[in-house]
Design an enzyme around this catalytic site. Structure first.
Site, PDB file in Angstrom:
ATOM      1  N   PRO A  99      -4.375   4.651   4.757  1.00 26.03           N
ATOM      2  CA  PRO A  99      -4.930   4.749   6.110  1.00 26.03           C
ATOM      3  C   PRO A  99      -5.694   3.477   6.495  1.00 26.03           C
ATOM      4  CG  PRO A  99      -5.502   6.700   4.813  1.00 26.03           C
ATOM      5  CD  PRO A  99      -4.917   5.694   3.872  1.00 26.03           C
ATOM      6  N   GLU A 126      -8.623  11.077  -2.188  1.00 23.85           N
ATOM      7  CA  GLU A 126      -9.273  10.183  -1.223  1.00 23.85           C
ATOM      8  C   GLU A 126      -8.681   8.781  -1.258  1.00 23.85           C
ATOM      9  OE1 GLU A 126     -11.559  11.139   1.247  1.00 23.85           O
ATOM     10  OE2 GLU A 126     -10.680  12.982   0.460  1.00 23.85           O
ATOM     11  N   ARG A 164      17.926   2.081   6.771  1.00 24.17           N
ATOM     12  CA  ARG A 164      18.958   2.168   7.804  1.00 24.17           C
ATOM     13  C   ARG A 164      19.284   0.819   8.412  1.00 24.17           C
ATOM     14  NH1 ARG A 164      17.073   2.812  12.820  1.00 24.17           N
ATOM     15  NH2 ARG A 164      18.574   4.364  13.499  1.00 24.17           N
ATOM     16  N   ASP A 179      18.914   0.421  19.231  1.00 22.42           N
ATOM     17  CA  ASP A 179      17.771   1.285  18.945  1.00 22.42           C
ATOM     18  C   ASP A 179      16.619   1.021  19.895  1.00 22.42           C
ATOM     19  OD1 ASP A 179      18.796   2.710  16.888  1.00 22.42           O
ATOM     20  OD2 ASP A 179      17.609   1.765  15.315  1.00 22.42           O
TER      21      ASP A 179
END
Ligand code: 9D3
Length: 264
Positions: A99, A126, A164, A179
């Site tokens: 994060p 954590e 991909r 895309d």
């Protein structure tokens, strides 16, 4: 030489989501990518196979210990030595899904895919002891500003986006050249048969009375390829202006594009 990716995770079974399904599964089968999981728990030496411990300074949650991670990392580095036959190639990039990382964008996926050799660490609890990050991690990536329960899904999200794009991963009918994000804009709407929803038993009468939402836009049936391309571009621009105006700053806009956006 395939893209070689070692994954360090407490939950290797989760990776079935990319190894068993769809384009990513086929890319593995075709040898475009080589994945191998290493579980820190397999590198513990105590009876309880401890991989986490309480945080110094107190507080809630647990922290992943350095030693099992370092042993898994060494195993992953050895695996790379085995599978990477070109001895002149760069050492693998060590990536931590976190994060606290930079938020991943499609342009980062392009840049990261070029590094053909990676070790990706998916954390739990954590997070991992900061000293492991300081000593062994090259890059940290987040997939967005929302809280998940671990790094495995973010790792699979990043791998899916990278795999991909590998040459040969997608057939002509699945081409990613058009895309969304590839041209910096959101995608245009798509339609397939039938040409009208009127008369379909499964569609509510209220919807059948609204031609706007019932019929395929006529330009798509016109066979006029330049008119179709123009309509799609216009729809992309309008969708982007509506949902993601921030993307317009980075997009290359023609005079005509600017005219479309000005008159909306
Ligand atoms: C209380 C502070 N939290 C940090 C923001 C604790 C915390 C939340 C979630 C610690 C670890 C996690 C698990 N998440 C990931 O490992 C993760 C993640 C995410 O939660 N969101 C977006 N991208 C990522 S990449 C790895």
């Amino acid at each position: 030489m395939p893209m070689n990716v070692a994954i360090i995770t407490l939950f290797p079974e989760m990776f079935a989501a990319i190894t068993q399904y769809g384009i990513t599964s086929r890319a593995l089968k075709d040898g475009l990518v080589n994945l191998h999981c290493f579980n820190p728990r397999d590198y513990t030496t105590d009876k309880h196979q401890t991989v986490d411990d309480r945080p110094y300074g107190g507080g809630p949650g647990m922290v992943m210990k350095v030693e099992p991670l370092k042993k898994a990392l060494d195993a992953a580095l050895n695996w790379h030595v085995q599978v990477v036959t070109d001895k002149n190639s760069e050492p693998p990039t060590v990536i931590y899904m976190s994060p606290q990382g930079k938020v991943l964008r499609h342009s980062d996926v392009d840049a990261t895919t070029v590094q053909r050799s990676m070790i990706i660490i998916a954390g739990r609890y954590e997070g991992i002891d900061q000293r492991f990050i300081d000593n062994y991690i090259d890059e940290q990536w987040s997939i967005g500003d929302f809280v998940l329960s671990g790094g495995e899904l973010p790792c699979m999200v990043m791998l899916d986006a990278m795999i991909r794009k590998l040459p040969g991963a997608m057939g002509a009918s699945e081409s990613h050249e058009q895309d969304s994000f590839e041209n910096g804009l959101l995608d245009c709407p798509h339609y397939t048969r039938p040409v009208s929803l009127v008369g379909l038993e499964c569609i509510e009468p209220a919807i059948q009375q609204n031609n706007q939402k019932c019929d395929v836009p006529s330009v798509l049936l016109s066979g006029n390829h330049s008119a179709i391309a123009q309509w799609r571009r216009e729809q992309s621009l309008l969708a982007t202006a509506n949902a993601r105006p921030d993307l317009l700053d980075g997009a290359t806009l023609s005079k005509n594009d600017q005219k479309v956006l000005a008159k909306k």
